[in-house]
Write a protein that holds these residues in place. Structure first.
Motif, PDB file in Angstrom:
ATOM      1  N   TRP A 303       0.896  -1.235  -0.077  1.00  0.00           N
ATOM      2  CA  TRP A 303       0.073  -0.204   0.018  1.00  0.00           C
ATOM      3  C   TRP A 303       0.909   1.177  -0.115  1.00  0.00           C
ATOM      4  CZ3 TRP A 303      -4.725   0.635  -1.393  1.00  0.00           C
ATOM      5  CH2 TRP A 303      -5.405   1.935  -0.957  1.00  0.00           C
ATOM      6  N   LYS A 304       1.996   1.075   0.192  1.00  0.00           N
ATOM      7  CA  LYS A 304       2.987   2.078   0.207  1.00  0.00           C
ATOM      8  C   LYS A 304       3.105   2.888  -1.080  1.00  0.00           C
ATOM      9  CE  LYS A 304       5.435   0.678   4.479  1.00  0.00           C
ATOM     10  NZ  LYS A 304       6.723   0.083   4.836  1.00  0.00           N
ATOM     11  N   ILE A 305       2.666   2.109  -2.156  1.00  0.00           N
ATOM     12  CA  ILE A 305       2.500   2.788  -3.538  1.00  0.00           C
ATOM     13  C   ILE A 305       1.587   3.922  -3.175  1.00  0.00           C
ATOM     14  CG2 ILE A 305       1.957   2.233  -5.916  1.00  0.00           C
ATOM     15  CD1 ILE A 305       2.838  -0.574  -5.306  1.00  0.00           C
ATOM     16  N   VAL A 306       0.490   3.652  -2.931  1.00  0.00           N
ATOM     17  CA  VAL A 306      -0.607   4.764  -2.831  1.00  0.00           C
ATOM     18  C   VAL A 306      -0.130   5.734  -1.788  1.00  0.00           C
ATOM     19  CG1 VAL A 306      -2.907   5.318  -2.273  1.00  0.00           C
ATOM     20  CG2 VAL A 306      -2.440   2.967  -3.244  1.00  0.00           C
ATOM     21  N   THR A 307       0.230   5.364  -0.674  1.00  0.00           N
ATOM     22  CA  THR A 307       0.869   6.435   0.436  1.00  0.00           C
ATOM     23  C   THR A 307       1.838   7.451  -0.089  1.00  0.00           C
ATOM     24  OG1 THR A 307       0.440   4.843   2.006  1.00  0.00           O
ATOM     25  CG2 THR A 307       1.919   6.535   2.678  1.00  0.00           C
ATOM     26  N   SER A 308       2.875   6.534  -1.017  1.00  0.00           N
ATOM     27  CA  SER A 308       3.956   7.539  -1.611  1.00  0.00           C
ATOM     28  C   SER A 308       3.223   8.220  -2.529  1.00  0.00           C
ATOM     29  CB  SER A 308       5.037   6.663  -2.476  1.00  0.00           C
ATOM     30  OG  SER A 308       5.593   5.607  -1.313  1.00  0.00           O
ATOM     31  N   SER A 309       2.327   7.928  -3.618  1.00  0.00           N
ATOM     32  CA  SER A 309       1.784   8.665  -4.365  1.00  0.00           C
ATOM     33  C   SER A 309       0.969   9.874  -3.710  1.00  0.00           C
ATOM     34  CB  SER A 309       0.560   8.040  -5.216  1.00  0.00           C
ATOM     35  OG  SER A 309       1.173   6.949  -5.861  1.00  0.00           O
ATOM     36  N   ALA A 310       0.330   9.753  -2.647  1.00  0.00           N
ATOM     37  CA  ALA A 310      -0.161  11.040  -1.870  1.00  0.00           C
ATOM     38  C   ALA A 310       0.740  11.883  -1.498  1.00  0.00           C
ATOM     39  CB  ALA A 310      -1.078  10.324  -0.769  1.00  0.00           C
ATOM     40  N   LEU A 311       1.808  11.408  -0.914  1.00  0.00           N
ATOM     41  CA  LEU A 311       2.951  12.118  -0.505  1.00  0.00           C
ATOM     42  C   LEU A 311       3.761  13.238  -1.703  1.00  0.00           C
ATOM     43  CD1 LEU A 311       4.562   9.737   1.953  1.00  0.00           C
ATOM     44  CD2 LEU A 311       3.507  12.152   2.620  1.00  0.00           C
ATOM     45  N   LEU A 312       3.962  12.451  -2.884  1.00  0.00           N
ATOM     46  CA  LEU A 312       4.661  13.011  -4.205  1.00  0.00           C
ATOM     47  C   LEU A 312       3.600  13.795  -4.534  1.00  0.00           C
ATOM     48  CD1 LEU A 312       6.253   9.611  -5.425  1.00  0.00           C
ATOM     49  CD2 LEU A 312       7.404  11.580  -4.163  1.00  0.00           C
ATOM     50  N   LEU A 313       2.436  13.488  -4.823  1.00  0.00           N
ATOM     51  CA  LEU A 313       1.432  14.579  -5.548  1.00  0.00           C
ATOM     52  C   LEU A 313       1.525  15.843  -4.869  1.00  0.00           C
ATOM     53  CD1 LEU A 313      -1.886  12.157  -5.873  1.00  0.00           C
ATOM     54  CD2 LEU A 313      -0.629  13.612  -7.479  1.00  0.00           C
ATOM     55  N   LYS A 314       1.427  16.154  -3.670  1.00  0.00           N
ATOM     56  CA  LYS A 314       1.540  17.347  -2.989  1.00  0.00           C
ATOM     57  C   LYS A 314       2.809  17.828  -2.634  1.00  0.00           C
ATOM     58  CE  LYS A 314      -0.197  17.679   1.213  1.00  0.00           C
ATOM     59  NZ  LYS A 314      -1.270  17.555   2.490  1.00  0.00           N
ATOM     60  N   ASP A 315       3.799  17.276  -3.204  1.00  0.00           N
ATOM     61  CA  ASP A 315       5.343  17.802  -2.883  1.00  0.00           C
ATOM     62  C   ASP A 315       5.596  17.579  -1.104  1.00  0.00           C
ATOM     63  OD1 ASP A 315       6.273  18.105  -5.472  1.00  0.00           O
ATOM     64  OD2 ASP A 315       5.025  19.975  -5.577  1.00  0.00           O
ATOM     65  N   ALA A 316       4.928  16.790  -0.648  1.00  0.00           N
ATOM     66  CA  ALA A 316       5.226  16.778   0.837  1.00  0.00           C
ATOM     67  C   ALA A 316       6.641  15.831   1.137  1.00  0.00           C
ATOM     68  CB  ALA A 316       4.124  15.860   1.453  1.00  0.00           C
ATOM     69  N   VAL A 317       7.154  15.169   0.201  1.00  0.00           N
ATOM     70  CA  VAL A 317       8.478  14.637   0.314  1.00  0.00           C
ATOM     71  C   VAL A 317       9.022  14.411  -1.094  1.00  0.00           C
ATOM     72  CG1 VAL A 317       7.532  12.282   0.124  1.00  0.00           C
ATOM     73  CG2 VAL A 317       9.674  12.752   1.509  1.00  0.00           C
ATOM     74  N   ALA A 318      10.289  14.352  -1.397  1.00  0.00           N
ATOM     75  CA  ALA A 318      10.986  14.052  -2.400  1.00  0.00           C
ATOM     76  C   ALA A 318      11.660  12.548  -2.182  1.00  0.00           C
ATOM     77  CB  ALA A 318      11.893  15.177  -3.074  1.00  0.00           C
ATOM     78  N   PRO A 319      11.973  11.905  -3.144  1.00  0.00           N
ATOM     79  CA  PRO A 319      12.833  10.785  -3.089  1.00  0.00           C
ATOM     80  C   PRO A 319      14.235  10.804  -2.647  1.00  0.00           C
ATOM     81  CG  PRO A 319      12.034  10.699  -5.123  1.00  0.00           C
ATOM     82  CD  PRO A 319      11.834  12.312  -4.695  1.00  0.00           C
ATOM     83  N   ASP A 320      14.913  11.923  -2.462  1.00  0.00           N
ATOM     84  CA  ASP A 320      16.058  12.213  -1.676  1.00  0.00           C
ATOM     85  C   ASP A 320      15.971  12.897  -0.464  1.00  0.00           C
ATOM     86  OD1 ASP A 320      17.667  11.059  -3.955  1.00  0.00           O
ATOM     87  OD2 ASP A 320      17.843  12.787  -5.066  1.00  0.00           O
ATOM     88  N   ASP A 321      14.741  13.233   0.092  1.00  0.00           N
ATOM     89  CA  ASP A 321      14.716  13.806   1.404  1.00  0.00           C
ATOM     90  C   ASP A 321      15.057  12.754   2.357  1.00  0.00           C
ATOM     91  OD1 ASP A 321      14.059  16.148   0.229  1.00  0.00           O
ATOM     92  OD2 ASP A 321      11.832  16.039   0.850  1.00  0.00           O
ATOM     93  N   VAL A 322      15.896  13.146   3.483  1.00  0.00           N
ATOM     94  CA  VAL A 322      15.947  12.512   4.585  1.00  0.00           C
ATOM     95  C   VAL A 322      15.082  12.225   5.504  1.00  0.00           C
ATOM     96  CG1 VAL A 322      17.547  11.874   6.706  1.00  0.00           C
ATOM     97  CG2 VAL A 322      18.583  13.153   4.580  1.00  0.00           C
ATOM     98  N   VAL A 323      14.562  10.957   5.600  1.00  0.00           N
ATOM     99  CA  VAL A 323      13.245  10.936   6.619  1.00  0.00           C
ATOM    100  C   VAL A 323      13.379  10.128   7.507  1.00  0.00           C
ATOM    101  CG1 VAL A 323      11.554  10.967   4.567  1.00  0.00           C
ATOM    102  CG2 VAL A 323      12.448   8.923   5.160  1.00  0.00           C
ATOM    103  N   ASP A 324      14.417   9.443   7.912  1.00  0.00           N
ATOM    104  CA  ASP A 324      15.009   8.743   8.981  1.00  0.00           C
ATOM    105  C   ASP A 324      14.176   7.389   9.025  1.00  0.00           C
ATOM    106  OD1 ASP A 324      16.699   7.898  10.987  1.00  0.00           O
ATOM    107  OD2 ASP A 324      16.111   9.158  12.622  1.00  0.00           O
ATOM    108  N   CYS A 325      14.407   6.309   9.791  1.00  0.00           N
ATOM    109  CA  CYS A 325      13.868   4.952   9.654  1.00  0.00           C
ATOM    110  C   CYS A 325      14.391   4.378  11.240  1.00  0.00           C
ATOM    111  CB  CYS A 325      14.179   4.059   8.438  1.00  0.00           C
ATOM    112  SG  CYS A 325      13.689   2.450   8.664  1.00  0.00           S
ATOM    113  N   PRO A 326      13.907   5.028  12.142  1.00  0.00           N
ATOM    114  CA  PRO A 326      14.280   4.164  13.474  1.00  0.00           C
ATOM    115  C   PRO A 326      13.717   2.789  13.720  1.00  0.00           C
ATOM    116  CG  PRO A 326      12.268   5.715  13.828  1.00  0.00           C
ATOM    117  CD  PRO A 326      12.666   6.040  12.253  1.00  0.00           C
TER     118      PRO A 326
END
Length: 540
Positions: A303-326
């Motif tokens: 489902w992260k395909i859809v979640t990623s689409s939602a984030l990318l659609l509104k420029d809420a994140v870019a592929p090279d942005d650091v987001v961290d993964c604890p």
């Protein structure tokens, strides 16, 4: 015929408030959980205004318990537990309902009640086994007494009065004769997994397959007062085989690929990216439930395909942005990554390719509460009504009820529901930019309304899916020739069951999706299945 037992009319009874369907009748298994362990007991968002949030929470908990088949628990939330349990049991079993989806609407405070009475409307999608889905709306009245909220039990809750009962009638039809897209004959003998599919195949716009109805009848005379839902239509006589979109070569490869599961319950779908035409539908066991098209599962990290689409659609994140993964992230409950992995300083690309749950959950504030569902429906057609050619479940992405459920929705858990048909379609949409209603019979009606994804988002999604194969969790597909993209998923089911394993992929204009129940991980269970499928299937 299965009917409700004779029940006297029940008038409104107030109750305390909680704090915080030859014609044959059928009997079936009671409802199965919708949304799994996420379904019950989650409160409203902090700061919610309007009717008492505790009343709304109680209504939602009642619906969750009913949907999950926890009928004693649901009944205990009403003013008449004994009667409620009797009726709910008759409703789900007597009407052969499985896996209902019950969605609460906007609550209202009853005028003149001084805040002590609340009404919560709800929409019910009731899948009637082998026929289709009965959708209706009704209301839950809640009353508060002595500081406790309860559902004020009455028969109108299930669209009845004291003089009425439901009756399920079905007319069984022989499986139609069918051909694949090249005119090759299809049958359960040559392709066992098509047995439950062919038995329910519709003849394009003329209908066909199983027929039946849910009827509202007079409790004493048996006179039909109205038809609540009708399924199928009369099959035209003297017709030749139904031409399907299936490809016998893909179907054979799909059925053989499922042997990789070692006998586990599993399903897969393959469809063409350019038009949604279904090439293969396979289920294990072959003679069981058509879980590939009608199943309801949490899709997990696919489902992260859809979640990623939602984030990318509104420029809420870019592929090279650091987001961290604890390793862990707590949002009401503790979320963790598969094998509790961690990737400090990870980019969004890394979070996607390694399927980092905590990174995606950490981005939840960048999406509105209803945005994931809106993107799923608007761009991917999920939750809209599909006319595939056989009964299908078309997905559900309800607005989260609290912060914990929102976090879960970001990673395809909570109340997000899908199946291999939906996830193959999601994959096809992501790599083409345009949703095409999946079809098994050419010429079926299409009532969906969607918008295309922007080219930049499509390019980003294709890159992410390819990277997941070359350097991420879908590397089981890396040895395959061609430009293969994919995404794995691991979906929690319950505390006493192993996780379901998922994988989606695309190559040469075909999108595929597979779920393996209790497969533990997507790469380990669904990965070998899709590798076997794509290795054996014909390439265009």
């Amino acid at each position: 015929m299965n009917t409700f037992p004779d029940l006297p009319r029940t008038g409104p009874r107030r109750r305390p408030r909680t704090a915080v369907k030859a014609l044959v009748a059928v009997t079936a298994v009671a409802a199965v959980a919708v949304g799994g362990a996420w379904g019950a007991g989650l409160g409203p968002f902090e700061g919610e205004s309007g009717p008492d949030p505790e009343a709304v929470a109680e209504a939602r908990a009642f619906l969750a318990d009913w949907a999950a088949g926890r009928l004693p628990d649901a009944a205990a939330r009403t003013t008449r537990p004994d009667r409620a349990q009797e009726v709910l049991s008759s409703f789900t079993a007597g009407l052969d309902i499985e896996k209902p989806v019950l969605t609460a609407g906007k609550p209202t405070e009853d005028e003149g009640s001084g805040g002590r009475a609340v009404t919560v409307p709800y929409t019910a999608r009731m899948p009637v086994t082998g026929l289709g889905t009965w959708t209706y709306t009704a209301e839950l009245p809640l009353r508060e007494r002595g500081g406790e909220w309860k559902v004020d039990w009455r028969l109108s809750l299930v669209r009845l009065s004291g003089t009425e009962k439901f009756r399920l009638e079905r007319e069984e039809a022989e499986p139609v004769r069918a051909d694949d897209r090249a005119g090759r004959t299809l049958s359960a003998a040559t392709h066992p997994s098509l047995g439950p599919v062919l038995a329910r195949l519709a003849r394009s716009t003329d209908g066909g397959g199983p027929r039946g109805a849910v009827l509202l009848v007079d409790r004493v005379t048996g006179e039909v007062r109205r038809t609540e839902a009708a399924f199928g239509s009369k099959t035209p006589e003297n017709e030749g085989p139904v031409r399907t979109t299936l490809d016998a070569r893909w179907q054979t490869a799909a059925e053989q690929a499922l042997e990789k599961t070692g006998g586990k319950n599993a399903a897969l779908v393959a469809l063409r990216v350019e038009d949604g035409q279904i090439l293969a539908v396979a289920n294990s066991p072959a003679d069981g439930f058509n879980r590939a098209v009608s199943g309801t599962y949490a899709p997990g990290s696919t489902w992260k395909i859809v979640t990623s689409s939602a984030l990318l659609l509104k420029d809420a994140v870019a592929p090279d942005d650091v987001v961290d993964c604890p390793r862990y992230l707590t949002v009401g409950k503790r979320f963790q990554n598969v094998e509790t992995s961690a990737h400090p300083g990870a980019t969004f690309r890394k979070a996607f390719t390694e399927s980092c749950n905590t990174a995606f959950i950490g981005l939840r504030s960048r999406l509105g509460d209803d945005e994931l569902g809106e993107v799923a429906a608007r761009y991917f057609g999920v939750g809209q009504t599909w006319h595939v050619g056989v009964p299908s479940y078309d997905g559900s992405v309800p607005e989260p009820r609290d912060a914990t459920e929102k976090a879960a929705s970001m990673i395809g858990q909570g109340r997000v529901q899908a199946n291999p048909l939906i996830m193959a379609s999601v994959t096809a949409t992501a790599v083409s930019g345009r949703f095409h209603q999946p079809v098994l019979v050419p010429g079926t009606e299409d009532t969906t309304e969607t918008e295309p994804l922007p080219p930049r988002v499509v390019a980003q999604l294709r890159t992410l899916l390819r990277a997941t194969v070359t350097e991420g969790t879908a590397r089981a597909l890396a040895p395959l020739a061609g430009e293969v993209g994919g995404k794995t998923g691991t979906a929690e089911v319950s505390d006493d069951q192993e996780n379901n394993g998922w994988m989606v992929a695309h190559r040469d204009g075909v999108a595929v999706a597979c779920v393996v129940e209790e497969g533990v991980t997507g790469g380990g269970s669904a990965g070998p299945v899709l590798h076997a499928l794509l290795s054996a299937a014909p390439r265009s």
